[in-house]
Design a protein around this motif. Sequence first.
Motif, PDB file in Angstrom:
ATOM      1  N   PRO A  47       2.681  17.180  -5.838  1.00 28.66           N
ATOM      2  CA  PRO A  47       2.220  15.954  -5.186  1.00 28.66           C
ATOM      3  C   PRO A  47       0.975  16.174  -4.335  1.00 28.66           C
ATOM      4  O   PRO A  47       0.304  15.217  -3.955  1.00 28.66           O
ATOM      5  CB  PRO A  47       3.408  15.550  -4.303  1.00 28.66           C
ATOM      6  N   PHE A  48       0.652  17.419  -4.050  1.00 31.33           N
ATOM      7  CA  PHE A  48      -0.480  17.716  -3.181  1.00 31.33           C
ATOM      8  C   PHE A  48      -1.832  17.486  -3.848  1.00 31.33           C
ATOM      9  O   PHE A  48      -2.861  17.584  -3.191  1.00 31.33           O
ATOM     10  CB  PHE A  48      -0.380  19.149  -2.654  1.00 31.33           C
ATOM     11  N   ALA A  49      -1.839  17.152  -5.121  1.00 35.47           N
ATOM     12  CA  ALA A  49      -3.089  16.867  -5.836  1.00 35.47           C
ATOM     13  C   ALA A  49      -3.362  15.377  -5.910  1.00 35.47           C
ATOM     14  O   ALA A  49      -4.283  14.953  -6.601  1.00 35.47           O
ATOM     15  CB  ALA A  49      -3.027  17.461  -7.243  1.00 35.47           C
ATOM     16  N   VAL A  50      -2.589  14.565  -5.201  1.00 34.65           N
ATOM     17  CA  VAL A  50      -2.741  13.115  -5.305  1.00 34.65           C
ATOM     18  C   VAL A  50      -4.140  12.665  -4.893  1.00 34.65           C
ATOM     19  O   VAL A  50      -4.692  11.727  -5.468  1.00 34.65           O
ATOM     20  CB  VAL A  50      -1.648  12.364  -4.504  1.00 34.65           C
ATOM     21  N   HIS A  51      -4.737  13.335  -3.927  1.00 33.89           N
ATOM     22  CA  HIS A  51      -6.084  12.952  -3.479  1.00 33.89           C
ATOM     23  C   HIS A  51      -7.169  13.281  -4.512  1.00 33.89           C
ATOM     24  O   HIS A  51      -8.296  12.842  -4.378  1.00 33.89           O
ATOM     25  CB  HIS A  51      -6.412  13.629  -2.144  1.00 33.89           C
ATOM     26  N   MET A  52      -6.828  14.032  -5.541  1.00 33.15           N
ATOM     27  CA  MET A  52      -7.803  14.391  -6.568  1.00 33.15           C
ATOM     28  C   MET A  52      -7.860  13.374  -7.702  1.00 33.15           C
ATOM     29  O   MET A  52      -8.761  13.432  -8.533  1.00 33.15           O
ATOM     30  CB  MET A  52      -7.482  15.771  -7.139  1.00 33.15           C
ATOM     31  N   THR A  53      -6.905  12.461  -7.745  1.00 29.97           N
ATOM     32  CA  THR A  53      -6.895  11.447  -8.796  1.00 29.97           C
ATOM     33  C   THR A  53      -7.513  10.160  -8.270  1.00 29.97           C
ATOM     34  O   THR A  53      -7.469   9.880  -7.065  1.00 29.97           O
ATOM     35  CB  THR A  53      -5.461  11.156  -9.274  1.00 29.97           C
ATOM     36  N   ARG A  54      -8.084   9.384  -9.167  1.00 23.29           N
ATOM     37  CA  ARG A  54      -8.704   8.125  -8.764  1.00 23.29           C
ATOM     38  C   ARG A  54      -7.671   7.180  -8.157  1.00 23.29           C
ATOM     39  O   ARG A  54      -7.901   6.579  -7.112  1.00 23.29           O
ATOM     40  CB  ARG A  54      -9.390   7.478  -9.966  1.00 23.29           C
ATOM     41  N   ALA A  63       0.830  -1.210   0.000  1.00 23.68           N
ATOM     42  CA  ALA A  63       0.000   0.000   0.000  1.00 23.68           C
ATOM     43  C   ALA A  63       0.865   1.261   0.000  1.00 23.68           C
ATOM     44  O   ALA A  63       0.544   2.238  -0.680  1.00 23.68           O
ATOM     45  CB  ALA A  63      -0.940  -0.012   1.203  1.00 23.68           C
ATOM     46  N   GLY A  64       1.954   1.232   0.738  1.00 27.24           N
ATOM     47  CA  GLY A  64       2.869   2.375   0.738  1.00 27.24           C
ATOM     48  C   GLY A  64       3.510   2.598  -0.613  1.00 27.24           C
ATOM     49  O   GLY A  64       3.651   3.734  -1.080  1.00 27.24           O
ATOM     50  N   LEU A  65       3.888   1.501  -1.260  1.00 23.93           N
ATOM     51  CA  LEU A  65       4.467   1.616  -2.605  1.00 23.93           C
ATOM     52  C   LEU A  65       3.427   2.108  -3.613  1.00 23.93           C
ATOM     53  O   LEU A  65       3.759   2.869  -4.530  1.00 23.93           O
ATOM     54  CB  LEU A  65       5.054   0.271  -3.041  1.00 23.93           C
ATOM     55  N   ALA A  66       2.174   1.682  -3.445  1.00 27.94           N
ATOM     56  CA  ALA A  66       1.105   2.164  -4.331  1.00 27.94           C
ATOM     57  C   ALA A  66       0.902   3.673  -4.161  1.00 27.94           C
ATOM     58  O   ALA A  66       0.740   4.402  -5.149  1.00 27.94           O
ATOM     59  CB  ALA A  66      -0.199   1.417  -4.048  1.00 27.94           C
ATOM     60  N   THR A 124       1.561   9.136  -6.076  1.00 25.49           N
ATOM     61  CA  THR A 124       2.091  10.476  -5.838  1.00 25.49           C
ATOM     62  C   THR A 124       3.091  10.871  -6.920  1.00 25.49           C
ATOM     63  O   THR A 124       3.079  12.005  -7.411  1.00 25.49           O
ATOM     64  CB  THR A 124       2.747  10.555  -4.450  1.00 25.49           C
ATOM     65  N   SER A 125       3.939   9.937  -7.316  1.00 28.83           N
ATOM     66  CA  SER A 125       4.910  10.216  -8.383  1.00 28.83           C
ATOM     67  C   SER A 125       4.201  10.508  -9.701  1.00 28.83           C
ATOM     68  O   SER A 125       4.566  11.449 -10.415  1.00 28.83           O
ATOM     69  CB  SER A 125       5.852   9.025  -8.550  1.00 28.83           C
ATOM     70  N   ALA A 126       3.190   9.705 -10.025  1.00 27.33           N
ATOM     71  CA  ALA A 126       2.447   9.918 -11.268  1.00 27.33           C
ATOM     72  C   ALA A 126       1.715  11.259 -11.253  1.00 27.33           C
ATOM     73  O   ALA A 126       1.700  11.983 -12.255  1.00 27.33           O
ATOM     74  CB  ALA A 126       1.462   8.772 -11.485  1.00 27.33           C
ATOM     75  N   THR A 127       1.123  11.589 -10.122  1.00 26.36           N
ATOM     76  CA  THR A 127       0.418  12.870 -10.003  1.00 26.36           C
ATOM     77  C   THR A 127       1.383  14.034 -10.132  1.00 26.36           C
ATOM     78  O   THR A 127       1.092  15.024 -10.808  1.00 26.36           O
ATOM     79  CB  THR A 127      -0.333  12.945  -8.659  1.00 26.36           C
ATOM     80  N   THR A 128       2.539  13.923  -9.499  1.00 29.40           N
ATOM     81  CA  THR A 128       3.534  14.986  -9.585  1.00 29.40           C
ATOM     82  C   THR A 128       3.999  15.167 -11.020  1.00 29.40           C
ATOM     83  O   THR A 128       4.170  16.298 -11.491  1.00 29.40           O
ATOM     84  CB  THR A 128       4.731  14.677  -8.670  1.00 29.40           C
TER      85      THR A 128
END
Length: 89
Positions: free
Chosen positions: A47-54, A29-32, A37-41
């Motif tokens: 990285p602060f938009a990670v919660h906005m992606t599915r 789960a941590g690696l996911a 976060t890396s993909a969102t960045t």
Amino acid sequence: MTRAIALFATGHLGASLRMNALALPVLAAGLALFGATSATTYRVGTPFAVHMTRLGRVAIAGLALAYAAAVTLWALRWFGWFGGPVTVG
């Protein structure tokens, strides 16, 4: 949990699962979350938009669930259930 992951890294899967059955799900789960976060960045620039992606929401929920289960297992072992306290040594 650290010892269980170290056992897994050295190829001792059975010993790792006996030490802490939830170490590998927490690690996954941590690696996911790291991947999300890396993909969102990369895509959004922060990285602060990670919660906005599915993928980010799924990763955050998975990590919360894995940690909740790990804390529950820790508490139950503290009271002597599910193998009781694991010896240090």
